[in-house]
Motif scaffolding. Sequence first.
Motif, short mmCIF file in Angstrom:
data_model
loop_
_atom_site.label_atom_id
_atom_site.label_comp_id
_atom_site.label_asym_id
_atom_site.label_seq_id
_atom_site.Cartn_x
_atom_site.Cartn_y
_atom_site.Cartn_z
N SER A 1 0.61 -1.35 -0.04
CA SER A 1 -0.16 0.30 -0.05
C SER A 1 0.72 1.16 -0.11
O SER A 1 0.28 2.49 -0.63
CB SER A 1 -1.48 -0.33 1.55
OG SER A 1 -0.09 0.08 2.02
N ARG A 2 1.65 1.22 0.65
CA ARG A 2 3.34 2.28 0.25
C ARG A 2 3.74 2.03 -1.36
O ARG A 2 3.79 3.23 -0.77
CB ARG A 2 3.78 2.41 1.78
CG ARG A 2 3.23 2.48 3.16
CD ARG A 2 4.85 2.41 3.89
NE ARG A 2 3.92 2.71 5.36
CZ ARG A 2 4.68 2.36 6.12
NH1 ARG A 2 6.28 2.39 6.13
NH2 ARG A 2 4.29 2.46 7.61
N SER A 3 3.77 1.63 -1.17
CA SER A 3 4.40 1.72 -2.42
C SER A 3 3.18 1.89 -3.57
O SER A 3 3.55 3.14 -4.17
CB SER A 3 5.12 -0.45 -3.08
OG SER A 3 5.78 -0.35 -1.94
N PHE B 1 3.22 5.62 -3.66
CA PHE B 1 3.97 6.40 -3.04
C PHE B 1 3.84 7.04 -4.99
O PHE B 1 4.18 8.15 -5.32
CB PHE B 1 5.89 5.62 -3.31
CG PHE B 1 6.75 6.10 -3.67
CD1 PHE B 1 7.00 7.87 -3.01
CD2 PHE B 1 7.32 6.09 -4.69
CE1 PHE B 1 8.87 8.64 -3.58
CE2 PHE B 1 8.23 6.99 -5.30
CZ PHE B 1 8.87 7.80 -4.73
N ILE B 2 3.77 5.57 -5.95
CA ILE B 2 3.55 5.90 -7.19
C ILE B 2 2.24 6.43 -7.35
O ILE B 2 2.58 7.46 -8.34
CB ILE B 2 2.70 4.26 -7.87
CG1 ILE B 2 4.65 3.66 -7.32
CG2 ILE B 2 2.84 4.51 -9.33
CD1 ILE B 2 4.04 2.02 -7.92
N TRP C 1 2.58 10.33 -8.93
CA TRP C 1 1.66 10.32 -10.93
C TRP C 1 1.37 11.76 -10.59
O TRP C 1 0.99 12.78 -11.54
CB TRP C 1 0.96 8.98 -11.04
CG TRP C 1 -0.05 9.71 -11.86
CD1 TRP C 1 0.17 9.17 -13.43
CD2 TRP C 1 -1.36 10.52 -12.10
NE1 TRP C 1 -0.79 9.74 -14.45
CE2 TRP C 1 -1.87 10.25 -13.50
CE3 TRP C 1 -1.77 10.60 -11.34
CZ2 TRP C 1 -2.82 10.62 -13.90
CZ3 TRP C 1 -3.25 11.48 -11.59
CH2 TRP C 1 -3.53 11.58 -13.04
N MET C 2 0.36 12.49 -9.36
CA MET C 2 -0.15 13.49 -9.20
C MET C 2 0.86 14.68 -9.46
O MET C 2 0.49 15.41 -9.93
CB MET C 2 -0.99 13.06 -8.12
CG MET C 2 -1.83 12.74 -8.05
SD MET C 2 -2.81 12.50 -6.03
CE MET C 2 -2.58 13.49 -5.01
N LEU C 3 1.71 14.99 -8.65
CA LEU C 3 2.48 15.41 -8.55
C LEU C 3 3.61 15.72 -10.08
O LEU C 3 3.75 16.95 -10.78
CB LEU C 3 4.13 15.76 -7.53
CG LEU C 3 3.97 15.44 -6.48
CD1 LEU C 3 5.39 14.93 -5.99
CD2 LEU C 3 3.67 16.99 -5.78
N GLY C 4 3.22 14.25 -10.96
CA GLY C 4 3.74 15.14 -12.24
C GLY C 4 2.50 15.54 -13.09
O GLY C 4 2.89 16.18 -14.15
N PHE C 5 1.67 15.00 -12.79
CA PHE C 5 0.10 15.65 -13.85
C PHE C 5 0.10 17.37 -13.66
O PHE C 5 -0.12 18.38 -13.99
CB PHE C 5 -0.90 14.92 -13.39
CG PHE C 5 -2.13 15.35 -14.06
CD1 PHE C 5 -2.41 15.47 -15.35
CD2 PHE C 5 -2.97 16.51 -13.30
CE1 PHE C 5 -2.82 16.45 -15.90
CE2 PHE C 5 -4.10 17.12 -14.20
CZ PHE C 5 -4.19 16.67 -15.24
#
Length: 176
Positions: free
Chosen positions: A3-5, A8-9, A13-17
């Motif tokens: 769940s942590r992985s 994190f992913i 993804w959200m920061l990249g967006f």
Amino acid sequence: MISRSIAFILLVWMLGFAWFALLLPQPAPIAPTDGVVVLTGGAHRIDRGLEILESGKSKKLLISGVDRDVKPPELEAQYPKSAQYFQCCIALGFQSVDTRSNALETAAWAKRNNMRTIRLVTHDWHMRRARFELDRALPSGVTVTNDAVPTQPSLRGLFKEYNKYWLRAVASLLGL
């Protein structure tokens, strides 16, 4: 641990967006290049390419992704102010149907014309994926200037393009 992985992913993804959506590429100042390539598919792209050609800062223009049903005289008629350039300086690319094939068509054109510098014209939201594909297709030593045409993309459109960008990046890592 799993769940942590996943969290994190998802965070990455959200920061990249957020980066993708808030910091769209911008128009470049008009400066000399060997050629200009315009990827069809949206308003004002061809206008920007013709503006650069008419400025004398580039000698050749490729319009990549022209629909096979479009006849050169029809395209000329849409841009009467630039009609003289259609005879000498503008190549129409009818082979591409998507961003990846735009890049391949551009690379072949650049090679045929011994280009060392190219200005890439497409919409701001499309620039990153277009540039990704072009960098993969061009031989080393060709310098590309990003020249983004500003738009007002929807959140949905940005979301779709961001995911296409990352899916294409992952596919290229897998050799596809």
